[in-house]
Motif scaffolding. Structure first.
Motif, short mmCIF file in Angstrom:
data_model
loop_
_atom_site.label_atom_id
_atom_site.label_comp_id
_atom_site.label_asym_id
_atom_site.label_seq_id
_atom_site.Cartn_x
_atom_site.Cartn_y
_atom_site.Cartn_z
N PRO A 40 -1.64 6.50 2.64
CA PRO A 40 -2.32 5.32 2.09
C PRO A 40 -2.37 4.15 3.08
O PRO A 40 -3.36 3.42 3.14
CB PRO A 40 -1.47 4.95 0.87
N TRP A 88 -5.64 2.28 4.57
CA TRP A 88 -5.76 0.83 4.40
C TRP A 88 -6.09 0.12 5.70
O TRP A 88 -6.86 -0.82 5.72
CB TRP A 88 -4.47 0.29 3.79
N THR A 121 0.82 -1.21 0.00
CA THR A 121 0.00 0.00 0.00
C THR A 121 0.85 1.26 0.00
O THR A 121 0.37 2.31 -0.42
CB THR A 121 -0.94 0.04 1.22
#
Length: 181
Positions: free
Chosen positions: A171, A175, A131
């Motif tokens: 990110p 996630w 990610t």
């Protein structure tokens, strides 16, 4: 021979020792050190209690959160990433050991996970790395895992660097659904 005039120095008596200062919360707040916390601990079995101060070292990511350069979600993602990495057991805890005294010493594991928990942590850590932006992996690993911060000069450089790290961690925070406080 000529006689020399000697100057006589008179020393002042040393000051009497002042009374000991107790580490009260007010005095600690005035000191401005965020690394101190008060912990009540028993001195003896008679039930007397004393206030002890203990120091805990802050990581660079913790200091960025205190300076409000990272959001709580970004800090949470960094802390989660470091914790998962430690659970993976990838990095050896013992550098050299000359005797075989531990239970798993009968054979080597060749880098394989020893426990199920380690295997699960490795899968989560690899998924978390996917990610993160690929060009930021080295930066995140250096700062979050190893606490190796480059020498930065000036507040503008520090602010840009913190912003860059925050963009790299965002990110991951999304996630793992990191809480936003």
């Amino acid at each position: 021979m000529a006689k020399r005039n000697k100057k006589v120095r008179i020393r002042k008596a040393p000051a009497a020792p002042s009374a000991a200062f107790e580490a009260t919360p007010e005095r600690l707040a005035q000191a401005g050190n965020d690394n101190m916390s008060l912990v009540k601990a028993p001195i003896d079995r008679a039930g007397q209690r004393a206030l002890l101060t203990r120091r805990f070292a802050d990581s660079y990511v913790d200091r960025l959160l205190k300076a409000k350069r990272l959001t709580y979600a970004q800090w949470y993602a960094a802390d989660w990433y470091r914790e998962i990495y430690q659970l993976t057991g990838i990095e050896a805890r013992v550098v050299a050991r000359y005797d075989i005294t531990h239970a798993s010493a009968s054979g080597t594991n060749y880098g394989m996970a020893v426990t199920e928990r380690q295997a699960q942590a490795r899968m989560r850590w690899r998924a978390a790395r996917e990610t993160l932006p690929s060009h930021m992996l080295a930066l995140v690993d250096r700062i979050v895992l190893h606490d190796m911060v480059p020498a930065l000069q000036g507040g503008v450089q520090r602010a840009r660097f913190a912003e860059r790290l925050g963009r790299a961690l965002q990110p991951l925070a999304e996630w793992i659904n990191a809480p936003n406080l």
